[in-house]
Motif scaffolding. Structure first.
Motif, PDB file in Angstrom:
ATOM      1  N   ARG A  86       0.896  -1.282  -0.085  1.00 18.55           N
ATOM      2  CA  ARG A  86       0.140  -0.028  -0.041  1.00 18.55           C
ATOM      3  C   ARG A  86       0.734   1.408  -0.019  1.00 18.55           C
ATOM      4  NH1 ARG A  86       0.053   3.682   3.615  1.00 18.55           N
ATOM      5  NH2 ARG A  86       1.100   2.886   5.550  1.00 18.55           N
ATOM      6  N   ARG A  87       1.980   1.105   0.465  1.00 19.32           N
ATOM      7  CA  ARG A  87       3.084   2.248   0.505  1.00 19.32           C
ATOM      8  C   ARG A  87       3.501   3.022  -0.597  1.00 19.32           C
ATOM      9  NH1 ARG A  87       6.937   1.033   5.546  1.00 19.32           N
ATOM     10  NH2 ARG A  87       7.522   3.104   5.022  1.00 19.32           N
ATOM     11  N   VAL A  88       3.375   1.843  -1.789  1.00 19.74           N
ATOM     12  CA  VAL A  88       3.888   2.596  -2.969  1.00 19.74           C
ATOM     13  C   VAL A  88       2.896   1.980  -4.090  1.00 19.74           C
ATOM     14  CG1 VAL A  88       5.684   2.289  -4.898  1.00 19.74           C
ATOM     15  CG2 VAL A  88       6.261   1.894  -2.597  1.00 19.74           C
ATOM     16  N   GLN A  89       2.271   3.416  -4.599  1.00 18.25           N
ATOM     17  CA  GLN A  89       1.259   3.059  -5.566  1.00 18.25           C
ATOM     18  C   GLN A  89       1.502   3.419  -7.116  1.00 18.25           C
ATOM     19  OE1 GLN A  89      -2.148   1.506  -5.166  1.00 18.25           O
ATOM     20  NE2 GLN A  89      -1.120   0.651  -3.307  1.00 18.25           N
ATOM     21  N   MET A  90       0.941   2.938  -8.058  1.00 16.14           N
ATOM     22  CA  MET A  90       1.077   3.603  -9.370  1.00 16.14           C
ATOM     23  C   MET A  90      -0.140   3.977 -10.121  1.00 16.14           C
ATOM     24  SD  MET A  90       3.491   1.440 -11.831  1.00 16.14           S
ATOM     25  CE  MET A  90       3.564   1.190 -13.441  1.00 16.14           C
ATOM     26  N   VAL A  91       0.229   5.130 -10.730  1.00 17.57           N
ATOM     27  CA  VAL A  91      -0.882   5.667 -11.834  1.00 17.57           C
ATOM     28  C   VAL A  91      -0.569   5.351 -13.078  1.00 17.57           C
ATOM     29  CG1 VAL A  91      -2.185   7.609 -12.532  1.00 17.57           C
ATOM     30  CG2 VAL A  91      -1.328   7.329  -9.951  1.00 17.57           C
ATOM     31  N   PHE A  92      -1.241   4.658 -13.952  1.00 19.48           N
ATOM     32  CA  PHE A  92      -0.856   4.393 -15.197  1.00 19.48           C
ATOM     33  C   PHE A  92      -0.977   5.132 -16.322  1.00 19.48           C
ATOM     34  CE2 PHE A  92      -1.547   0.370 -12.311  1.00 19.48           C
ATOM     35  CZ  PHE A  92      -0.367  -0.419 -12.599  1.00 19.48           C
ATOM     36  N   GLN A  93      -0.656   4.666 -17.269  1.00 23.37           N
ATOM     37  CA  GLN A  93      -0.412   5.415 -18.731  1.00 23.37           C
ATOM     38  C   GLN A  93      -1.734   5.718 -19.151  1.00 23.37           C
ATOM     39  OE1 GLN A  93       2.865   4.275 -21.108  1.00 23.37           O
ATOM     40  NE2 GLN A  93       2.130   5.809 -22.828  1.00 23.37           N
ATOM     41  N   ASP A  94      -2.305   4.563 -19.191  1.00 20.13           N
ATOM     42  CA  ASP A  94      -3.525   4.463 -19.894  1.00 20.13           C
ATOM     43  C   ASP A  94      -4.638   4.508 -19.017  1.00 20.13           C
ATOM     44  OD1 ASP A  94      -5.531   3.783 -21.536  1.00 20.13           O
ATOM     45  OD2 ASP A  94      -5.322   1.740 -21.843  1.00 20.13           O
ATOM     46  N   PRO A  95      -5.404   5.724 -19.081  1.00 21.30           N
ATOM     47  CA  PRO A  95      -6.710   5.722 -18.272  1.00 21.30           C
ATOM     48  C   PRO A  95      -7.946   5.151 -18.664  1.00 21.30           C
ATOM     49  CG  PRO A  95      -6.173   7.906 -19.561  1.00 21.30           C
ATOM     50  CD  PRO A  95      -5.227   6.750 -20.013  1.00 21.30           C
ATOM     51  N   TYR A  96      -7.734   4.431 -20.034  1.00 18.80           N
ATOM     52  CA  TYR A  96      -8.810   3.808 -20.577  1.00 18.80           C
ATOM     53  C   TYR A  96      -8.879   2.248 -20.114  1.00 18.80           C
ATOM     54  CZ  TYR A  96      -9.330   7.914 -23.396  1.00 18.80           C
ATOM     55  OH  TYR A  96      -9.436   8.981 -23.641  1.00 18.80           O
ATOM     56  N   GLY A  97      -7.668   1.705 -20.068  1.00 20.75           N
ATOM     57  CA  GLY A  97      -7.321   0.506 -19.914  1.00 20.75           C
ATOM     58  C   GLY A  97      -7.054   0.009 -18.498  1.00 20.75           C
ATOM     59  N   SER A  98      -6.799   1.007 -17.342  1.00 19.15           N
ATOM     60  CA  SER A  98      -6.380   0.474 -16.185  1.00 19.15           C
ATOM     61  C   SER A  98      -7.550   0.439 -15.324  1.00 19.15           C
ATOM     62  CB  SER A  98      -5.251   1.415 -15.593  1.00 19.15           C
ATOM     63  OG  SER A  98      -5.842   2.755 -15.932  1.00 19.15           O
ATOM     64  N   LEU A  99      -8.935   1.093 -15.764  1.00 21.83           N
ATOM     65  CA  LEU A  99      -9.874   0.818 -14.558  1.00 21.83           C
ATOM     66  C   LEU A  99     -10.741  -0.011 -15.284  1.00 21.83           C
ATOM     67  CD1 LEU A  99     -10.779   4.623 -14.446  1.00 21.83           C
ATOM     68  CD2 LEU A  99      -9.222   3.380 -12.813  1.00 21.83           C
ATOM     69  N   ASP A 100     -11.369  -1.093 -14.112  1.00 23.25           N
ATOM     70  CA  ASP A 100     -12.237  -2.076 -14.327  1.00 23.25           C
ATOM     71  C   ASP A 100     -13.531  -1.443 -14.771  1.00 23.25           C
ATOM     72  OD1 ASP A 100     -14.439  -4.009 -14.281  1.00 23.25           O
ATOM     73  OD2 ASP A 100     -13.292  -4.931 -12.649  1.00 23.25           O
ATOM     74  N   PRO A 101     -13.931  -1.751 -16.100  1.00 18.80           N
ATOM     75  CA  PRO A 101     -15.263  -0.840 -16.725  1.00 18.80           C
ATOM     76  C   PRO A 101     -16.217  -1.451 -15.963  1.00 18.80           C
ATOM     77  CG  PRO A 101     -14.375  -2.930 -18.148  1.00 18.80           C
ATOM     78  CD  PRO A 101     -13.526  -2.528 -17.014  1.00 18.80           C
ATOM     79  N   LEU A 142     -19.741   9.677  -8.386  1.00 18.38           N
ATOM     80  CA  LEU A 142     -19.438   8.186  -7.687  1.00 18.38           C
ATOM     81  C   LEU A 142     -20.164   6.983  -8.295  1.00 18.38           C
ATOM     82  CD1 LEU A 142     -20.153   9.665  -4.156  1.00 18.38           C
ATOM     83  CD2 LEU A 142     -17.885   8.393  -4.811  1.00 18.38           C
ATOM     84  N   HIS A 143     -21.288   7.274  -8.861  1.00 14.75           N
ATOM     85  CA  HIS A 143     -21.942   6.172  -9.252  1.00 14.75           C
ATOM     86  C   HIS A 143     -22.041   5.814 -10.749  1.00 14.75           C
ATOM     87  CE1 HIS A 143     -23.216   5.852  -5.385  1.00 14.75           C
ATOM     88  NE2 HIS A 143     -23.797   7.001  -5.367  1.00 14.75           N
ATOM     89  N   ARG A 144     -20.897   6.299 -11.449  1.00 14.60           N
ATOM     90  CA  ARG A 144     -20.657   6.204 -12.683  1.00 14.60           C
ATOM     91  C   ARG A 144     -19.442   5.294 -12.959  1.00 14.60           C
ATOM     92  NH1 ARG A 144     -20.700  12.359 -13.789  1.00 14.60           N
ATOM     93  NH2 ARG A 144     -19.765  11.864 -15.958  1.00 14.60           N
ATOM     94  N   ARG A 145     -19.709   4.581 -14.200  1.00 18.98           N
ATOM     95  CA  ARG A 145     -18.786   3.546 -14.459  1.00 18.98           C
ATOM     96  C   ARG A 145     -17.642   4.321 -15.388  1.00 18.98           C
ATOM     97  NH1 ARG A 145     -21.291  -0.844 -12.284  1.00 18.98           N
ATOM     98  NH2 ARG A 145     -23.553  -0.176 -12.598  1.00 18.98           N
ATOM     99  N   PRO A 146     -16.383   3.729 -15.592  1.00 13.75           N
ATOM    100  CA  PRO A 146     -15.369   4.460 -16.474  1.00 13.75           C
ATOM    101  C   PRO A 146     -15.915   4.800 -18.018  1.00 13.75           C
ATOM    102  CG  PRO A 146     -14.470   2.313 -15.563  1.00 13.75           C
ATOM    103  CD  PRO A 146     -15.871   2.495 -15.061  1.00 13.75           C
ATOM    104  N   GLY A 147     -16.700   3.978 -18.745  1.00 10.56           N
ATOM    105  CA  GLY A 147     -17.217   4.346 -19.853  1.00 10.56           C
ATOM    106  C   GLY A 147     -17.968   5.688 -19.866  1.00 10.56           C
ATOM    107  N   GLU A 148     -18.419   5.976 -18.700  1.00  8.62           N
ATOM    108  CA  GLU A 148     -19.086   7.404 -18.684  1.00  8.62           C
ATOM    109  C   GLU A 148     -18.368   8.797 -18.368  1.00  8.62           C
ATOM    110  OE1 GLU A 148     -23.199   6.638 -16.699  1.00  8.62           O
ATOM    111  OE2 GLU A 148     -22.132   4.670 -16.461  1.00  8.62           O
TER     112      GLU A 148
END
Ligand SMILES: Nc1ncnc2c1ncn2[C@@H]1O[C@H](COP(=O)(O)OP(=O)(O)OP(=O)(O)O)[C@@H](O)[C@H]1O
Ligand SMILES: [Mg+2]
Length: 290
Positions: A86-101, A142-148
């Protein structure tokens, strides 16, 4: 002498290829202090993402040490690694692919809280709402999904998720490069504010000198898996010896024109620094998607 938050020593990462091995990172070392920052730049394929993936132990380095607050996490077995993750976190390059849709923004941000042992669902929801607010998204998100969401909004959700476990180090691998330029500047400002608020340390990987100047006082330039230059950003950019740094620098505006300007001027500087025409002379096409 105090222990730095992160000390990387003689890091070597080899990938298995065609029955042999390819050395993607070859003896890299650097340190990051608490609340400090380091930018890593270098041509495509030089090993930046491989370092990032090693730091969050998405891969296990071949050799070397990764000291997090003095504990070597390079070879630590998963069981002992878990409380440190938990102490080291990563933010990924691809904001489309890195979130669970399939997950809403709230679920996305609440998930690491659950893994961190926050058992009350109400408490997780409260903290998720707080984080969503902190990254500048409205509560209706809060209640929207990545596609939105737009790319910039998705990137903010990725940041909120990374922050949920209250990390001490955030590794941003080209976290803003897929974004529209004005959104890029906003996200960078957000990261900088969070750094001040939370005493968060950063490693920012970027091709973009505008980004590097904005966000990090120290820079490390890589080539072919090795560090070819490092030091204070202003110093390295003022008198670069390394051809890649020179090419990047030529592509950017003169630093004196960047100071004290309004965000709009900065945004145009970032556009100019990311002009592909200007860097194509030394930066080949990406070898593999990262
Ligand atoms: N899983 C893998 N297997 C074999 N080779 C790999 C693998 N991942 C990366 N490589 C190779 O290792 C080198 C470093 O890759 P890496 O993704 O770290 O580069 P990078 O500096 O992040 O590049 P970019 O700027 O294009 O993202 C490249 O030559 C790449 O082809
Ligand atoms: Mg990469």
């Amino acid at each position: 002498m105090t222990t730095p938050l992160l000390a990387v020593e003689d890091l070597v990462v080899e990938y298995p290829v065609h029955g042999g091995k390819f050395r993607a990172v070859d003896g890299v070392g650097f340190t990051v202090e608490r609340g400090g920052s380091l930018a890593i730049v270098g041509e495509s394929g030089c090993g930046k993402s491989t370092i990032a993936r090693s730091l969050v132990r998405l891969l296990r380095p071949t050799e070397g040490r990764i000291l997090l607050d003095g504990t070597d996490i390079a070879t630590l077995p998963e069981r002992r690694l878990r409380p440190l993750r938990r102490r080291v976190q990563m933010v990924f390059q691809d904001p489309y692919g890195s979130l669970d849709p399939h997950l809403t923004a709230e679920e996305t941000v609440a998930e690491p809280l659950r893994l961190a042992g926050v058992t009350s669902k109400a408490e997780r929801a409260r903290r998720a709402a707080e984080l969503i607010d902190q990254v500048g998204l409205p509560s209706s998100a809060l209640h929207r999904r990545p596609g939105e969401f737009s790319g910039g909004q998705r990137q903010r959700i990725g940041i909120a998720r990374a922050l949920a476990s209250d990390p001490e180090l955030l590794v941003c691998d080209e976290a803003t490069s897929a974004l529209d330029v004005s959104v890029q500047a906003q996200v960078l400002r957000l990261l900088r504010d969070l750094q001040a608020e939370r005493q968060l340390a950063y490693i920012v990987i970027s091709h973009n000198l505008g980004v590097v100047r904005e966000i990090s006082s120290e820079v490390m330039v890589m080539r072919g898996g090795r560090v070819v230059e490092s030091g204070l950003t202003e110093t390295v950019l003022a008198g670069p010896a390394e051809p890649y740094t020179r090419a990047l620098r030529r592509a950017a505006l003169d630093p004196t024109t960047m100071r004290g300007r309004k965000p709009r001027a900065l945004v145009s500087a970032i556009v100019s620094a990311s002009d592909p025409e200007a860097t194509s002379a030394t930066a080949p096409e990406p070898a593999t998607p990262s």
